[in-house]
Design a protein around this motif. Structure first.
Motif, PDB file in Angstrom:
ATOM      1  N   SER B  65       0.818  -1.228   0.000  1.00 36.04           N
ATOM      2  CA  SER B  65       0.000   0.000   0.000  1.00 36.04           C
ATOM      3  C   SER B  65       0.848   1.273   0.000  1.00 36.04           C
ATOM      4  O   SER B  65       0.480   2.273  -0.611  1.00 36.04           O
ATOM      5  N   ALA B  66       2.008   1.229   0.685  1.00 36.16           N
ATOM      6  CA  ALA B  66       2.824   2.441   0.801  1.00 36.16           C
ATOM      7  C   ALA B  66       3.263   2.923  -0.583  1.00 36.16           C
ATOM      8  O   ALA B  66       3.118   4.103  -0.919  1.00 36.16           O
ATOM      9  N   ASP B  67       3.801   2.001  -1.401  1.00 38.19           N
ATOM     10  CA  ASP B  67       4.254   2.374  -2.732  1.00 38.19           C
ATOM     11  C   ASP B  67       3.128   2.948  -3.565  1.00 38.19           C
ATOM     12  O   ASP B  67       3.302   3.927  -4.287  1.00 38.19           O
ATOM     13  N   LYS B  68       1.949   2.327  -3.441  1.00 33.30           N
ATOM     14  CA  LYS B  68       0.813   2.775  -4.251  1.00 33.30           C
ATOM     15  C   LYS B  68       0.336   4.158  -3.825  1.00 33.30           C
ATOM     16  O   LYS B  68       0.026   5.005  -4.657  1.00 33.30           O
ATOM     17  N   LEU B  69       0.296   4.353  -2.513  1.00 31.71           N
ATOM     18  CA  LEU B  69      -0.126   5.669  -2.021  1.00 31.71           C
ATOM     19  C   LEU B  69       0.846   6.749  -2.498  1.00 31.71           C
ATOM     20  O   LEU B  69       0.445   7.812  -2.967  1.00 31.71           O
ATOM     21  N   MET B  70       2.132   6.444  -2.407  1.00 29.06           N
ATOM     22  CA  MET B  70       3.134   7.435  -2.832  1.00 29.06           C
ATOM     23  C   MET B  70       3.014   7.723  -4.325  1.00 29.06           C
ATOM     24  O   MET B  70       3.149   8.871  -4.745  1.00 29.06           O
ATOM     25  N   ALA B  71       2.750   6.675  -5.122  1.00 31.49           N
ATOM     26  CA  ALA B  71       2.636   6.892  -6.569  1.00 31.49           C
ATOM     27  C   ALA B  71       1.460   7.817  -6.880  1.00 31.49           C
ATOM     28  O   ALA B  71       1.578   8.739  -7.695  1.00 31.49           O
ATOM     29  N   ILE B  72       0.324   7.591  -6.223  1.00 37.55           N
ATOM     30  CA  ILE B  72      -0.840   8.464  -6.453  1.00 37.55           C
ATOM     31  C   ILE B  72      -0.522   9.888  -6.015  1.00 37.55           C
ATOM     32  O   ILE B  72      -0.817  10.862  -6.698  1.00 37.55           O
ATOM     33  N   SER B  73       0.097   9.980  -4.847  1.00 36.56           N
ATOM     34  CA  SER B  73       0.408  11.295  -4.298  1.00 36.56           C
ATOM     35  C   SER B  73       1.316  12.094  -5.236  1.00 36.56           C
ATOM     36  O   SER B  73       1.094  13.280  -5.476  1.00 36.56           O
ATOM     37  N   ILE B  74       2.332  11.421  -5.789  1.00 37.94           N
ATOM     38  CA  ILE B  74       3.250  12.121  -6.708  1.00 37.94           C
ATOM     39  C   ILE B  74       2.480  12.652  -7.910  1.00 37.94           C
ATOM     40  O   ILE B  74       2.623  13.815  -8.287  1.00 37.94           O
ATOM     41  N   LEU B  75       1.637  11.817  -8.470  1.00 37.88           N
ATOM     42  CA  LEU B  75       0.871  12.231  -9.644  1.00 37.88           C
ATOM     43  C   LEU B  75      -0.097  13.368  -9.292  1.00 37.88           C
ATOM     44  O   LEU B  75      -0.166  14.391  -9.986  1.00 37.88           O
TER      45      LEU B  75
END
Lengths: 472, 284
Positions: B65-75
Motif C-alpha cells: 500500500s505504501a508504494d501505491k499511495l506514494m505513486a498516487i500522491s506524486i501524480l
C-alpha cells in the motif's frame, strides 16, 4: 568597493569601525604611493597588534595582523582600512622589509597556483582513464543505501505520519544518520529535511511533509534507475540536463564541468537579488545570489555554503552591484535557475551603464501566460525547484483586496505576496507607480498547494535607470 | 477554474498519509472519489489514471500500500502544481497605487552586510542594539527604504530606549514616506506602541488624524485618548472638546485633559497679557 565586503561577517566590520571610533590606532603609516598601509592597534594586552594592508591590487587587498584571531581579516585590519578610508592621518614612510619579503612569497605562491590550474585544465581536456571496478563498487554501495532509504520511507508511510512520536522520530534520525555511510549525502539531506518538516507540523498541516515524501520517493526511484544505467555503461557521460547527480550527493568539480562543456566563456552577468538563509537540513548557512546573464537572459543562482561547524571561518558573502565580466562561468547541471560558479581570478567588475538596465528589461517575459507556463512546467516535476525566479515585464499594477497585482499587455494577471520564509518585500506597494511600462520585476514564485494559488514574491524592480533591490 | 475534485482528493490522500497507508483497503471516503474522477477521465487521461490507481490502492494489502499511495500522491501533487491560480477570485475593486516617493528617489544602495546587522538590531533582542542603530543613523543607512517596515515594527519593542530613539530621531528624519508603514501597524488598541504610532502620524501631518481622533474619542482606550488630548490641545478651538474628558472615569485621561486645559488657558492668558500690553502701548 565597500569595506564590509572584505569582512568575514558583519560583526567583524562593525567591530573594526568601533576600533576607529574609539581611537585605538596609533603610529599610522603608508608608503608614498599609498600601496601599503600599516599601524598599531591597542588590544586588551600590554602590547599593541601590528597590522598592515597591501593595496597593490585594490580589489584584492592583502590583510595581515599579529593578533591571534582566527577570523580573517580580523577587526584590527578592517579597522585600519576604515581609518584609511575615513581620512585619518597616515605618515609616509618606506615600505617595511618584512612586507617586501611577504609580497615576494605571495607572488611565487600565485605563480604556482596558476601552474597547478593549467595542469588541472590539461587533465580535464585529456581523456581521464577511469577505474571501472572502483566506479561500479561505489555504485553498488549507493544502491544498497538507496534500498535502505526506500525501506525507511515505506515503513513510515505504511504506519502513518501520526504514529511518528518522539520514539519513532529518534529511530528515523538514527536511520538517517546511517544513510551517510553510502555516498548518498543528497538523499540523506532530503531525509533530514523530512524530519525537520515533520517536527514543525502544527494543526495537522502535513502538506509540506507529504510534498517532501513525494520528493524523496521520486528521487529514490530515479536514482535507482539512473545508477543501474550508469553501472551498465560506466563509460557514458553522467546526466547533465538534470540535477540528479547533485541530488544523490555528488559534488561537481570545476574541472569536470569544464570537461562536459558546462562552461560559458566571456559571460556578462549581474546580480538581481541576494539573501542568506539557514538550511537546517544541510546544517549549513546558504548565501544565495540571483543573477541574470545579460547575453541570453537566463537566470542563475549562486550558492555559498557555510556549514554551521565552520561558519565562523568562512566568509559570509555580500550582495554585489555592477556587471561582472567572467572569463569562464561554470554552470551546474540543473533546472530553471541553474547554479553557477567562477574562479575569483576570472572576474572583472564594471559599473552599470544605462544600457545594462535596458538589456535586463529586454529579457523579461512580456506575456505572463508564457511565463506561468514555464514555471508550472518546472514545479510540476517533484525533483525540480519549487520556487523558480522569473523576470516579468510590467505593464500595469494595482491593488486588489489589499494585494499587489501586476498585469501584462494581454491582460494576464499575477498577484504578488510575501513568501513565509523570506523577509517582507511587498513594501513595493508603496514605491511602485501605477504606470510602470518599461519596468521589469524579478519574482520568486510560490505555489501553495493547499489554497491553490500561485503567487510571486517581488525581489527587485528594474527600471531603465537602476535596480531597486527589495530584498538584499 | 479551480477543480475542487483534485483538492478533495488531496485531503483524502493527506488523511491516509497521516493515518497510514495500511488503512487504505476499502476506505469508503476514497471510494467516493472514484466516480467523479472517472467522469473527468473521459476528457483528460490523467484523471483516468488517478481513478485506476485509486482503485488499485483500495484493493491493496498493507505491504504494497505504501508504494501505491506514494505513486498516487506524486501524480496528484504534480497535477496540483499545474493548477495554481494567479489571482484571487472574487469581485474586488481595482485600486490605484499611490507611491510615497518618486521611483528615482528610492534608495536601496546599501549592501547586505551593511543592512543586515541594522535590521537584526531592530528585530532581535541582543546586546548593543541601540549603539548599532545610532551608528547606522549617523551613516545615513535609514535612507534605505528596506529598513522602513522594520523601523515601524520596532516601535513595539520591549526595550523602551530603543523605541524612543526610533520614534524621536529616526522616523522623523525619514518623514512622510513612513506614513503608510505606520498606518499598517496602527490598531485601535490600548498599547504604548499604538500611542507612539498615533503621535508620529500627527507629527508627520497625516491627513486622516481628525477621523482617527474621533474614533478614539468614542472608544475606551485610555492611552490613545491621552495622546489624542495632547494632539487636540495644540489648537485653542478644541477647548470644549477637551473639557468633556475632565469627567472621564479613567484617571490618566482626566489628568491629561486637565493638563491640556491648563496649557490652553496659560496660552490664552499669555495672549491676553500681550494684547493688554499692546493696548497700553497704544494708549500711551
Amino acid at each position: 568597493m565597500k569595506i564590509e565586503e572584505f569582512a568575514p561577517n558583519s560583526e567583524a566590520a562593525r567591530n573594526g569601525r568601533d576600533l576607529v571610533n574609539k581611537n585605538r590606532f596609533s603610529n599610522l603609516k603608508m608608503t608614498n604611493d599609498k600601496s601599503v598601509i600599516w599601524g598599531e592597534c591597542a588590544g586588551s594586552g600590554k602590547n599593541p597588534y601590528h597590522c598592515s594592508i597591501d593595496l597593490k591590487d585594490p580589489l584584492q587587498p592583502v590583510f595581515r595582523c599579529s593578533c591571534p584571531s582566527r577570523q580573517f581579516p580580523c577587526k584590527h585590519a578592517l579597522g585600519l582600512l576604515f581609518a584609511f578610508e575615513k581620512g585619518d592621518t597616515f605618515q609616509t614612510s618606506d615600505i617595511p622589509e618584512d612586507i617586501v619579503e611577504k609580497r615576494k612569497k605571495l607572488e611565487k605562491k600565485q605563480e604556482k597556483k596558476v601552474l597547478a590550474k593549467e595542469i588541472v585544465k590539461e587533465k580535464a581536456e585529456g581523456s581521464k582513464k577511469m577505474n571501472t571496478a572502483a566506479f561500479v563498487k561505489k555504485i553498488n554501495v549507493q544502491l544498497s543505501g538507496i534500498e535502505m532509504a526506500e525501506k525507511i520511507l515505506k515503513d513510515l508511510v505504511q504506519s502513518g505520519l501520526a504514529s511518528a512520536d518522539a520514539k519513532v522520530v529518534q529511530t528515523l534520525r538514527a536511520q538517517t544518520k546511517e544513510l551517510g555511510n553510502y555516498h548518498i549525502n543528497g538523499i540523506q539531506t532530503a531525509f533530514n529535511h523530512l524530519l525537520i518538516a515533520l517536527s514543525a507540523v502544527e494543526n495537522e498541516a502535513f502538506t509540506e511533509v507529504i510534498d517532501q515524501i513525494n520528493y524523496i520517493s521520486t528521487l529514490l526511484k530515479k536514482s535507482t534507475d539512473y545508477l543501474n544505467k550508469r553501472k551498465d555503461h560506466p563509460e557514458d557521460k553522467p546526466e547533465l540536463d538534470s540535477a540528479i547527480e547533485e541530488q544523490i550527493g555528488y559534488v561537481w568539480k570545476l574541472s569536470e564541468l569544464m570537461q562536459y562543456g558546462l562552461c560559458e566563456e566571456n559571460a556578462e552577468i549581474t546580480q538581481l537579488s541576494f539573501f542568506t538563509y539557514d538550511h537546517r537540513a544541510r546544517k549549513e548557512w546558504v548565501d544565495e545570489g540571483i543573477w541574470i546573464n545579460l547575453k541570453n537572459g537566463k537566470i542563475y543562482k549562486t550558492n555559498n555554503y557555510r556549514p554551521y561547524r565552520a561558519a565562523k571561518h568562512i566568509k559570509e558573502e555580500n550582495s554585489t552591484f555592477g556587471i561582472l565580466k567572467l572569463k569562464e562561468m561554470f554552470i551546474y547541471p540543473g533546472d530553471q535557475n541553474p547554479r553557477i560558479r567562477w574562479e575569483p581570478e576570472a572576474l572583472l567588475e564594471k559599473r552599470y551603464d544605462a544600457d545594462d538596465f535596458k538589456k535586463i528589461i529586454f529579457w523579461s517575459y512580456v506575456n505572463y501566460a508564457e511565463m506561468i507556463k514555464s514555471v508550472k512546467n518546472t514545479i510540476k516535476n517533484p525533483l525540480m525547484d519549487k520556487h523558480p525566479v522569473v523576470l516579468a515585464a510590467l505593464h500595469k499594477a494595482y491593488l486588489k483586496n489589499g494585494k499587489l497585482v501586476i498585469e501584462d499587455r494581454e491582460g494576464n494577471k499575477l498577484s504578488l505576496s510575501d513568501y513565509v520564509f523570506f523577509p517582507t518585500t511587498t513594501q513595493l506597494i508603496n514605491l511602485l507607480p501605477s504606470q510602470c511600462e518599461n519596468f521589469a520585476l524579478a519574482i520568486r514564485m510560490d505555489n501553495d498547494v493547499e489554497s491553490g494559488y500561485l503567487s510571486g514574491q517581488p525581489l527587485s524592480l528594474i527600471t531603465p535607470e537602476k535596480i531597486v533591490r527589495l530584498l538584499y | 477554474m479551480k477543480l475542487q475534485t483534485l483538492y478533495d482528493l488531496q485531503q483524502e490522500i493527506n488523511r491516509l498519509f497521516i493515518a497510514g497507508s495500511k488503512f487504505a483497503k476499502e476506505d469508503p471516503r476514497l471510494q467516493k472519489q472514484i466516480p467523479t474522477l472517472q467522469k473527468l477521465g473521459e476528457k483528460a487521461p490523467v484523471f483516468k489514471k488517478l481513478a485506476n490507481d485509486l482503485e488499485d490502492l483500495l484493493h491493496s494489502d498493507a505491504q504494497p500500500s505504501a508504494d501505491k499511495l506514494m505513486a498516487i500522491s506524486i501524480l496528484l501533487y504534480s497535477v496540483l502544481y499545474t493548477q495554481g491560480e494567479t489571482v484571487e477570485s472574487g469581485d474586488y475593486e481595482e485600486k490605484t497605487l499611490t507611491p510615497i516617493l518618486n521611483i528615482q528617489d528610492v534608495n536601496t544602495k546599501s549592501s547586505y552586510l551593511q543592512l543586515k546587522p541594522v535590521i537584526d538590531a531592530l528585530r532581535i533582542p541582543n546586546s548593543g542594539r541601540l549603539e548599532i542603530l545610532k551608528d547606522a543613523f549617523e551613516r545615513k543607512l535609514f535612507k534605505d527604504s528596506r529598513t522602513w517596515p522594520y523601523l515601524e515594527e520596532a516601535l513595539a519593542d520591549k526595550y523602551t530606549e530603543l523605541c524612543d530613539f526610533v520614534e524621536k530621531t529616526i522616523i522623523p528624519s525619514i518623514g512622510q514616506p513612513m506614513i503608510p508603514f505606520l498606518l499598517k501597524g496602527f490598531l485601535y488598541k490600548d498599547k504604548t506602541e499604538h500611542q507612539r504610532r498615533l503621535r508620529l502620524l500627527y507629527q508627520l501631518k497625516y491627513s486622516g488624524i481628525p477621523d482617527m481622533i474621533e474614533q478614539i474619542s468614542l472608544s475606551s482606550l485610555p492611552s490613545l485618548q491621552v495622546e489624542a488630548i495632547r494632539i487636540l490641545s495644540d489648537n485653542p478651538e478644541n477647548e470644549t472638546l477637551i473639557a468633556q474628558w475632565t469627567g472621564d472615569k479613567n484617571k490618566m485621561v482626566r489628568e491629561a485633559a486637565e493638563k491640556a486645559l491648563t496649557k490652553l488657558s496659560e496660552r490664552n492668558s499669555l495672549k491676553n497679557k500681550i494684547q493688554q500690553k499692546i493696548k497700553q502701548i497704544w494708549q500711551k
